[in-house]
Design a protein around this motif. Sequence first.
Motif, PDB file in Angstrom:
ATOM      1  N   LYS A 147     -29.718  31.689 -10.700  1.00  0.00           N
ATOM      2  CA  LYS A 147     -28.675  32.688 -10.940  1.00  0.00           C
ATOM      3  C   LYS A 147     -27.357  32.285 -10.276  1.00  0.00           C
ATOM      4  O   LYS A 147     -26.349  32.963 -10.458  1.00  0.00           O
ATOM      5  N   ASN A 148     -27.381  31.193  -9.523  1.00  0.00           N
ATOM      6  CA  ASN A 148     -26.222  30.811  -8.709  1.00  0.00           C
ATOM      7  C   ASN A 148     -25.308  29.784  -9.363  1.00  0.00           C
ATOM      8  O   ASN A 148     -24.331  29.366  -8.764  1.00  0.00           O
ATOM      9  N   ILE A 149     -25.639  29.337 -10.574  1.00  0.00           N
ATOM     10  CA  ILE A 149     -24.809  28.342 -11.246  1.00  0.00           C
ATOM     11  C   ILE A 149     -23.609  29.038 -11.873  1.00  0.00           C
ATOM     12  O   ILE A 149     -23.736  30.091 -12.497  1.00  0.00           O
ATOM     13  N   ASN A 150     -22.437  28.454 -11.713  1.00  0.00           N
ATOM     14  CA  ASN A 150     -21.191  29.058 -12.172  1.00  0.00           C
ATOM     15  C   ASN A 150     -21.207  29.272 -13.682  1.00  0.00           C
ATOM     16  O   ASN A 150     -21.243  28.317 -14.450  1.00  0.00           O
ATOM     17  N   GLN A 151     -21.172  30.521 -14.094  1.00  0.00           N
ATOM     18  CA  GLN A 151     -21.236  30.839 -15.522  1.00  0.00           C
ATOM     19  C   GLN A 151     -19.872  30.705 -16.210  1.00  0.00           C
ATOM     20  O   GLN A 151     -19.764  30.858 -17.419  1.00  0.00           O
ATOM     21  N   ASN A 152     -18.817  30.421 -15.431  1.00  0.00           N
ATOM     22  CA  ASN A 152     -17.490  30.251 -16.021  1.00  0.00           C
ATOM     23  C   ASN A 152     -17.228  28.829 -16.470  1.00  0.00           C
ATOM     24  O   ASN A 152     -16.133  28.501 -16.910  1.00  0.00           O
ATOM     25  N   SER A 153     -18.226  27.968 -16.337  1.00  0.00           N
ATOM     26  CA  SER A 153     -18.057  26.586 -16.760  1.00  0.00           C
ATOM     27  C   SER A 153     -17.974  26.519 -18.283  1.00  0.00           C
ATOM     28  O   SER A 153     -18.249  27.492 -18.984  1.00  0.00           O
ATOM     29  N   ASP A 154     -17.599  25.354 -18.774  1.00  0.00           N
ATOM     30  CA  ASP A 154     -17.374  25.169 -20.215  1.00  0.00           C
ATOM     31  C   ASP A 154     -18.708  25.079 -20.959  1.00  0.00           C
ATOM     32  O   ASP A 154     -19.273  24.015 -21.115  1.00  0.00           O
ATOM     33  N   ARG A 155     -19.200  26.207 -21.446  1.00  0.00           N
ATOM     34  CA  ARG A 155     -20.513  26.243 -22.085  1.00  0.00           C
ATOM     35  C   ARG A 155     -20.452  25.777 -23.542  1.00  0.00           C
ATOM     36  O   ARG A 155     -21.464  25.699 -24.224  1.00  0.00           O
ATOM     37  N   ASN A 156     -19.250  25.470 -24.046  1.00  0.00           N
ATOM     38  CA  ASN A 156     -19.141  24.940 -25.401  1.00  0.00           C
ATOM     39  C   ASN A 156     -19.333  23.432 -25.443  1.00  0.00           C
ATOM     40  O   ASN A 156     -19.446  22.844 -26.505  1.00  0.00           O
ATOM     41  N   SER A 157     -19.337  22.809 -24.261  1.00  0.00           N
ATOM     42  CA  SER A 157     -19.526  21.367 -24.198  1.00  0.00           C
ATOM     43  C   SER A 157     -21.006  21.046 -24.339  1.00  0.00           C
ATOM     44  O   SER A 157     -21.869  21.902 -24.161  1.00  0.00           O
ATOM     45  N   ILE A 158     -21.300  19.768 -24.657  1.00  0.00           N
ATOM     46  CA  ILE A 158     -22.700  19.354 -24.730  1.00  0.00           C
ATOM     47  C   ILE A 158     -23.389  19.543 -23.385  1.00  0.00           C
ATOM     48  O   ILE A 158     -24.562  19.840 -23.292  1.00  0.00           O
ATOM     49  N   TYR A 159     -22.639  19.403 -22.308  1.00  0.00           N
ATOM     50  CA  TYR A 159     -23.141  19.791 -20.989  1.00  0.00           C
ATOM     51  C   TYR A 159     -22.017  20.550 -20.305  1.00  0.00           C
ATOM     52  O   TYR A 159     -20.836  20.351 -20.583  1.00  0.00           O
ATOM     53  N   SER A 160     -22.355  21.456 -19.423  1.00  0.00           N
ATOM     54  CA  SER A 160     -21.364  22.393 -18.924  1.00  0.00           C
ATOM     55  C   SER A 160     -20.841  22.046 -17.544  1.00  0.00           C
ATOM     56  O   SER A 160     -19.735  22.441 -17.186  1.00  0.00           O
ATOM     57  N   ILE A 161     -21.642  21.341 -16.736  1.00  0.00           N
ATOM     58  CA  ILE A 161     -21.238  21.025 -15.364  1.00  0.00           C
ATOM     59  C   ILE A 161     -21.614  19.592 -15.050  1.00  0.00           C
ATOM     60  O   ILE A 161     -22.698  19.119 -15.413  1.00  0.00           O
ATOM     61  N   VAL A 162     -20.712  18.892 -14.360  1.00  0.00           N
ATOM     62  CA  VAL A 162     -20.996  17.574 -13.814  1.00  0.00           C
ATOM     63  C   VAL A 162     -20.975  17.702 -12.304  1.00  0.00           C
ATOM     64  O   VAL A 162     -19.999  18.218 -11.741  1.00  0.00           O
ATOM     65  N   SER A 163     -22.034  17.269 -11.651  1.00  0.00           N
ATOM     66  CA  SER A 163     -22.131  17.388 -10.201  1.00  0.00           C
ATOM     67  C   SER A 163     -22.273  15.999  -9.581  1.00  0.00           C
ATOM     68  O   SER A 163     -23.147  15.220  -9.971  1.00  0.00           O
ATOM     69  N   LYS A 164     -21.393  15.698  -8.619  1.00  0.00           N
ATOM     70  CA  LYS A 164     -21.470  14.447  -7.870  1.00  0.00           C
ATOM     71  C   LYS A 164     -21.778  14.789  -6.420  1.00  0.00           C
ATOM     72  O   LYS A 164     -21.071  15.600  -5.810  1.00  0.00           O
ATOM     73  N   ILE A 165     -22.826  14.175  -5.904  1.00  0.00           N
ATOM     74  CA  ILE A 165     -23.288  14.487  -4.553  1.00  0.00           C
ATOM     75  C   ILE A 165     -23.149  13.249  -3.679  1.00  0.00           C
ATOM     76  O   ILE A 165     -23.728  12.201  -3.974  1.00  0.00           O
ATOM     77  N   LEU A 176     -25.442  14.421 -11.402  1.00  0.00           N
ATOM     78  CA  LEU A 176     -26.194  15.404 -12.178  1.00  0.00           C
ATOM     79  C   LEU A 176     -25.336  15.946 -13.322  1.00  0.00           C
ATOM     80  O   LEU A 176     -24.128  16.135 -13.172  1.00  0.00           O
ATOM     81  N   LYS A 177     -25.979  16.212 -14.462  1.00  0.00           N
ATOM     82  CA  LYS A 177     -25.342  16.896 -15.576  1.00  0.00           C
ATOM     83  C   LYS A 177     -26.201  18.093 -15.973  1.00  0.00           C
ATOM     84  O   LYS A 177     -27.409  17.960 -16.152  1.00  0.00           O
ATOM     85  N   TYR A 178     -25.562  19.238 -16.112  1.00  0.00           N
ATOM     86  CA  TYR A 178     -26.254  20.487 -16.433  1.00  0.00           C
ATOM     87  C   TYR A 178     -26.094  20.801 -17.921  1.00  0.00           C
ATOM     88  O   TYR A 178     -24.968  20.889 -18.421  1.00  0.00           O
TER      89      TYR A 178
END
Length: 327
Positions: A147-165, A176-178
Amino acid sequence: MPGIISGLSYFWGEQCNSEEALKKRSFQTYYKFFSNFLELSEGENISKKKEMGFHINNNNPDKTIKREKSQKKFKLYFKKNCKMFFNEAISINKTKVLLNNKRSIYGKKIILCAGLIGSTNLLKTICSDIDFRYYDHSPQIDLIYSKNINQNSDRNSIYSIVSKIYDKNYNIKYYLKYYPLKSLELLFFLGKIKFFLPKFILKYRFNLDNLYFIQKWDNNSFKEIRNDKTFFKYRFNKKQNFKKLDILYKKLKIFKIFSFRSNDDNFHFHNLRIIKNKKIISIENFLKKYNPSVYCLSLLAEKNINCLPPTFMNCLKTAIKIKKILK
């Protein structure tokens, strides 16, 4: 080089990974040229966090050179600065390149940037009795609930979030790609995972807005591909280690349902080596021996890459190498 730009244009990953380039002064001139020329547009930052000594940067996907304008601009640049032959290269013999229209062109120095299939086909015309080994990225895929993933990300993209750790010294550790479960582009995965999905998910008894697939890479996320004549074998040489990432998931309140590793290609083919008489030869040593007029560049010539998409960084490296060769 056109092949590299094609990769930038159609690559599903994040095209403009520039952090590695900016750390090195020798890349800065080339970075400025290509970033201005291609009008790089990096993804908007969603959040930055620090947890367990890791620095976590979450961005929306970038929008680089998807526009027709940028692609036309690159074609015009090549037409202005190069003599173009719109033909397929069939073979290389010393300094002669035979084209598919039966014409021949000559060059004191011949640079291969023809992708995996084009380059290996031409290498076989230099010496026919050879086989190849090379590496490719090979991620794992997690189905997660949070429930903690940002829902304001671009959900129209093939993936919505890119995470670099990154670690505490800002060395990249995980990429990571969500993929939102409700995204239509999830069809990309369905052929692989439909038999793994729990029945309660298939019956929509869960809030699908909180379900994602995560593609994840660490710096050992590679597979080796070996071809023996017409047969291909896949081998996972290094063991991925996501133990710390699993702990980090818990800290971030991300619940992993299951994980699997696919054999699908990532098309980040690198570390190309030649097999001749059952011996492994580097591509550089092979060409020095059998045709020193030829140079194999692009990602195929890179021995090591990290977990980040390598396309833009390799574009800079290839430009630097071409300049050195042509001096």
